[in-house]
Design an enzyme around this catalytic site. Sequence first.
Site, PDB file in Angstrom:
ATOM      1  N   HIS A 157       0.849  -1.209   0.000  1.00 23.27           N
ATOM      2  CA  HIS A 157       0.000   0.000   0.000  1.00 23.27           C
ATOM      3  C   HIS A 157       0.877   1.249   0.000  1.00 23.27           C
ATOM      4  O   HIS A 157       0.673   2.178  -0.798  1.00 23.27           O
ATOM      5  CB  HIS A 157      -0.911  -0.028   1.235  1.00 23.27           C
ATOM      6  N   GLU A 158       1.880   1.277   0.885  1.00 21.67           N
ATOM      7  CA  GLU A 158       2.746   2.460   0.978  1.00 21.67           C
ATOM      8  C   GLU A 158       3.695   2.565  -0.216  1.00 21.67           C
ATOM      9  O   GLU A 158       4.004   3.658  -0.675  1.00 21.67           O
ATOM     10  CB  GLU A 158       3.536   2.433   2.293  1.00 21.67           C
ATOM     11  N   HIS A 161       2.072   4.397  -2.996  1.00 25.12           N
ATOM     12  CA  HIS A 161       2.159   5.853  -2.783  1.00 25.12           C
ATOM     13  C   HIS A 161       3.524   6.373  -3.216  1.00 25.12           C
ATOM     14  O   HIS A 161       3.647   7.342  -3.954  1.00 25.12           O
ATOM     15  CB  HIS A 161       2.005   6.182  -1.287  1.00 25.12           C
ATOM     16  N   ASP A 168      -4.873   7.584  -1.590  1.00 21.79           N
ATOM     17  CA  ASP A 168      -5.801   6.733  -0.845  1.00 21.79           C
ATOM     18  C   ASP A 168      -7.197   6.763  -1.452  1.00 21.79           C
ATOM     19  O   ASP A 168      -7.661   7.789  -1.958  1.00 21.79           O
ATOM     20  CB  ASP A 168      -5.876   7.191   0.614  1.00 21.79           C
TER      21      ASP A 168
END
Length: 926
Positions: A157-158, A161, A168
């Site tokens: 998830h990170e 980014h 998000d």
Amino acid sequence: KGTMRVFKSLVLLFLLPVVRGSMVQLKNGGYEDIIIAINPELPEDDNIIRNIQYMVKEASTYLFNATKQRFFFKAVKIIIPLHWLPKPEYLSVKTESYDKADVIVANPFLKYGDDPYTLQYGGCGEKGRYIHFTPDFLLNDNLYNIYGSRGTKVFVHEWAHLRWGVFDEYNNDAPFYVSINSGNASVEATRCSANVTGKYIVQSTTSECKYDEQTKLYEAGCKFVPDKTQNAPASIMYMQSLPSVVEFCDQSTHNEKATNMQNKICNYKSTWEVIMNSSDFSNTSPINSTSPPFETSFSLLQTKDRVVCLVLDVSGSMAGYNRINRLYQAAEIFLLQIIETGSWVGIVTFQSTAQIKINLQQIVTENVRQDLIAYLPKTASGGTNICEGVRKGFEVIKQKYTSLYGSEIVLLTDGEDGSMSRCLTEVKNSGSIIHTIALGPSAASELEQFSDMTGGLKFYATDTVDSNGLIDAFSGISSGSGNISEQSIQLESTARSVAVKQWMNGTVTVDSTVGNDTFFVVTWDGITSPPDILLRDPKGKEYRTSDFTVSNLNLRTARLSIAGTAEVGDWYYWIQNNHTVPQVISMIVTSRAASLAVPPVTVKAHMNKDTNNFPNPMVIYAEVSQGFLPVLGATVMATVEPQTGSAVELKLLDDGSGADINKNDGIYSKYFTSFNGNGRYNLKVRVQGRSQTVRLGRRQSRALYVPGYIENGEIKMNAPRPEVSDEEIQTKLGSFNRVASGGSFVVENVPSGGITDVFPPCKITDLEAQYEEDKIHLSWTAPGNDLDEGQADRYIIKMSESFLDLRNTFENATSVNTSSLVPNPAGTKESFQFKPENITTENDTIIYFAIRAVDNASLTSEVSNIAQVALFVTPKESSPDGAPNDDAINEGISVLAIVLIVAGCVAAVLIVVSLTVCILVKKNRR
């Protein structure tokens, strides 16, 4: 020329895989040279290293499958703090450092939760700065239920980014929105995909949520609690913890109506579409395998004492423009005030040849600092041979260390040198970091390549003495160790030409987070005798010229060291030019953290790129923070100084409009378009905070804190997310001053005949709409004439009942009459009301709005974000968990009612018939 062409092509070859601020390389789908750095404040704990390794290994397989067999983690470097005990398996860092890490492991400030997050400066598709994990997140398995598995969920998830610039798909500030399905309005949780099922629960009571009549959404405290068992495979950027989630939302699963940052920033594209548009994706092919072709390998690197060699140009051109004296002033400040205690420092000068002035000395006392400045150069002559200087700097370091790994060279030159290509490979392979300072307009144009290849800083100082450019450059070369409590912090750096007998005065605020090792330094460029100085501390104590020290070696600098910790509050200074002609006078103030327990307020200034081709705009960023918390409400001014011409001053904003992506994230931003020819530009940022307006904020781009789950029909809530009250963080921060150098950047292809208007107004990203008393109320932040600067000429507003039509065919949508709407200057909050025609609330309807701005050259901005107004009497609950929805329930109620009515009527008829029969029977008897 041929040699220089070869040099440039070699440099391009070296630089192609390097990302700004990161050393990550992508080879055949495998990410290499990922740096994960452990903060030097953390106590030694092998479990942190072990869990990092386990997390990344696990994440590699998950990433491989989530990206359809395209990417995996091949090689990772973990930086171990200096104070951890050495081990045989720990290698030395080369050019890697904490401040260039892709992932940092550090305690949160104020113990504010353990949310993993990614610091993102830029827009859609732009890489982030770093991922932050807390040691508690890495060590505490109890957090699994809240964030999901560290490797299979959170790290990927990170990473999305950080690497691909996606955002998000949830929104804590707008957790619900209204949607129309089959003609009926329903309230939905902001999520992607919309197929994720669950219930709407009040966290504190676990009761079902009620509607708020005012917002037509769910009441405050309402949370969407997902079912633990799902069929939805997407999305990693929404609720990464769900067991079923194994992929990113793509075009088929993306929820473009959700009110989240991904839709707002990425123009309603799915995360997978953004990833597919990345250079990573275009440079790789799917791998025919069910698992990554390599297991992740790890290198453990330990930092060492800071080792710096100053390599200073003393060629003949340094005698002009007072350069050699200015070099002495700036380097003296570096040696006496900036370089950290415990560091090793040597000095080399060069012209046609190079000379060692002093070998490495460790700064353990003030006397060592004083000894070092005695070797700074005061005269200049000869040619320029940069390679000779760098090699001699390497020689100084090797006299103490067997390798150059982790060492630093500060290379300053004002001249050109056609032979730089001779030491290119040597510099590249040295393992030393080279920071470059280009002085004046003729410094070698290839100089910055040394920094690019070795991960060093780049600075440019003009000959405009009232800009303090050279002093600011040296002041910006702090350690990259991450040990902020040891680093020097610049509170003030200001200079101006002062007329005869006139005064230069000002105020410097010493805040509670700094105050140790505080210096007030006054420099001047006229006669050797000092100007008249008066400095008054917050308690009224006064310091005069006689209290300042003027060194016999440097007769144009007066320095005052404040004993102990400087008084907190406003320090006032008055400096009078007592010379017979005007002279440039400057005030420089530096300090260090007041306490190891409280991190100081810091400022980091950046441009969005190092080299720019006109007519692309630049973006200026200033990150203001305390610890890891953003500082909000500060006044941030940026000064951009070109190679020729006047400096440009810009106010940076943190309002979520224009160049600023996120409102209230402590990153202040602005477009820069005032290009004044080709060449180098210098960036300096000045920050001022006043206690009435400044406060701390919270990080964005976080892994979702899941409120709980529904398992087998049972609601199992997690503990509420720990929050720090506004009052608690407000009291931690007072007034402050900061100055930071943002280094230099190079601009090319600027037309020589002057610039025409090529920049349209920037895209409006914060359009909001409300329906009040039969009127539509729209609000947004005004863009400028050129992006976010100036004033637009007019607005075009469109509306439609079709979201897709408005997004895809803006021009064909219904126009709103804006003849009375005159744009305000950029950054102003705009407001517009109108009464829509032919709209009733009899049927549930959503009207969508979008806006474009047009400048006086008829250049038009991109279509804004899309705002919506829902027109309905009472919304109906959405039913994401597959339970009967309100329509079905109402339908059931209607059928039951009909049955009961019919049955009632039949019973009534039977009673009437029975009574009639009874009466007739009685009559007959009579």
